[in-house]
Motif scaffolding. Structure first.
Motif, PDB file in Angstrom:
ATOM      1  N   LEU A  75       0.868  -1.174   0.000  1.00 33.74           N
ATOM      2  CA  LEU A  75       0.000   0.000   0.000  1.00 33.74           C
ATOM      3  C   LEU A  75       0.904   1.223   0.000  1.00 33.74           C
ATOM      4  O   LEU A  75       1.708   1.411   0.918  1.00 33.74           O
ATOM      5  N   LYS A  76       0.794   2.021  -1.054  1.00 31.65           N
ATOM      6  CA  LYS A  76       1.555   3.262  -1.169  1.00 31.65           C
ATOM      7  C   LYS A  76       0.591   4.420  -0.953  1.00 31.65           C
ATOM      8  O   LYS A  76      -0.503   4.426  -1.510  1.00 31.65           O
ATOM      9  N   ILE A  77       1.029   5.395  -0.160  1.00 27.18           N
ATOM     10  CA  ILE A  77       0.181   6.550   0.120  1.00 27.18           C
ATOM     11  C   ILE A  77       0.927   7.822  -0.254  1.00 27.18           C
ATOM     12  O   ILE A  77       2.079   8.015   0.140  1.00 27.18           O
ATOM     13  N   THR A  78       0.254   8.656  -1.035  1.00 33.83           N
ATOM     14  CA  THR A  78       0.749   9.987  -1.349  1.00 33.83           C
ATOM     15  C   THR A  78      -0.382  10.962  -1.061  1.00 33.83           C
ATOM     16  O   THR A  78      -1.541  10.562  -0.915  1.00 33.83           O
ATOM     17  N   ALA A  79      -0.029  12.247  -0.981  1.00 31.67           N
ATOM     18  CA  ALA A  79      -1.055  13.257  -0.730  1.00 31.67           C
ATOM     19  C   ALA A  79      -0.616  14.602  -1.277  1.00 31.67           C
ATOM     20  O   ALA A  79       0.562  14.947  -1.192  1.00 31.67           O
ATOM     21  N   LYS A 100       8.185   9.028   8.210  1.00 29.60           N
ATOM     22  CA  LYS A 100       8.215  10.476   8.386  1.00 29.60           C
ATOM     23  C   LYS A 100       8.521  11.167   7.068  1.00 29.60           C
ATOM     24  O   LYS A 100       9.241  10.628   6.231  1.00 29.60           O
ATOM     25  N   VAL A 101       7.969  12.381   6.921  1.00 27.17           N
ATOM     26  CA  VAL A 101       8.219  13.164   5.710  1.00 27.17           C
ATOM     27  C   VAL A 101       8.210  14.651   6.077  1.00 27.17           C
ATOM     28  O   VAL A 101       7.417  15.092   6.905  1.00 27.17           O
ATOM     29  N   MET A 102       9.129  15.405   5.479  1.00 27.86           N
ATOM     30  CA  MET A 102       9.160  16.862   5.627  1.00 27.86           C
ATOM     31  C   MET A 102       8.382  17.467   4.458  1.00 27.86           C
ATOM     32  O   MET A 102       8.576  17.058   3.313  1.00 27.86           O
ATOM     33  N   VAL A 103       7.514  18.436   4.757  1.00 27.91           N
ATOM     34  CA  VAL A 103       6.709  19.087   3.725  1.00 27.91           C
ATOM     35  C   VAL A 103       6.842  20.600   3.868  1.00 27.91           C
ATOM     36  O   VAL A 103       7.028  21.117   4.977  1.00 27.91           O
ATOM     37  N   GLU A 110       2.459  17.047  -4.426  1.00 29.52           N
ATOM     38  CA  GLU A 110       2.220  15.667  -4.018  1.00 29.52           C
ATOM     39  C   GLU A 110       3.463  15.092  -3.349  1.00 29.52           C
ATOM     40  O   GLU A 110       4.546  15.079  -3.922  1.00 29.52           O
ATOM     41  N   TYR A 111       3.273  14.619  -2.116  1.00 30.45           N
ATOM     42  CA  TYR A 111       4.351  14.017  -1.334  1.00 30.45           C
ATOM     43  C   TYR A 111       4.070  12.536  -1.127  1.00 30.45           C
ATOM     44  O   TYR A 111       2.923  12.142  -0.882  1.00 30.45           O
ATOM     45  N   ALA A 112       5.117  11.718  -1.179  1.00 27.05           N
ATOM     46  CA  ALA A 112       5.019  10.303  -0.828  1.00 27.05           C
ATOM     47  C   ALA A 112       5.045  10.206   0.694  1.00 27.05           C
ATOM     48  O   ALA A 112       5.983  10.687   1.334  1.00 27.05           O
TER      49      ALA A 112
END
Length: 161
Positions: A75-79, A100-103, A110-112
């Motif tokens: 399951l891959k999630i991006t937004a 974790k992801v920096m935005v 769109e970020y993974a």
């Protein structure tokens, strides 16, 4: 003999293309009908609306989104994410595994958010803010899901109703 090898190669390429196409299903999960604030931050103003998550200011707040998968797999999630000022560190968790992801940036980008191996059935996607330099963590109105676990039988509220 050359024609036989050519046919084998064509069949292999066609098979690989079909295999890759099965992994290319990408669905849009609107947050208004599929998310809840499952951990509130005391006097926090976080809420879910038809336009997505609003008032996301506190690190203790957790937004949970639910989908039902018909089969196990990845399951891959991006937004698409916008941060009105500064930058934010977000954490996306499924079944206790956190990514974790920096935005940053006021324009939607769109970020993974991560990729997980998941079972079939209901999946709870938790997203929380870890740190921020602006007033709010981010604006998110939908999640995109893809991967081998996602297909036409994947269930969620298709509209915000």
């Amino acid at each position: 003999m050359k024609r036989s090898w050519f046919m084998v190669i064509v069949a292999l390429v066609a098979g690989l293309s079909a295999f890759q196409a099965a992994d290319d299903v990408k669905l849009t999960v609107p947050l208004g009908g599929n998310s809840w604030v499952t951990v509130k931050a005391g006097s926090g103003s976080e809420k879910v609306t038809n336009e997505g998550w609003k008032g996301w200011q506190h690190t203790k707040a957790v937004f949970s989104t639910y989908v039902k998968l018909a089969k196990p797999g990845t399951l891959k999630i991006t937004a698409p994410v916008a941060v009105q000022e500064g930058r934010s560190e977000l954490q996306c968790s499924i079944n206790g595994v956190a990514k974790k992801v920096m935005v940053s940036g006021a324009a939607l980008k769109e970020y993974a958010l991560g990729e997980w191996t998941v079972p079939a059935g209901y999946i709870k996607i938790d997203i929380e803010g870890l740190s921020k330099t602006g007033a709010e963590f981010a604006t998110i109105s939908e999640l995109f899901i893809s991967g081998s676990a996602v297909n036409e039988q994947t269930q969620f509220v298709k509209s915000n109703e």
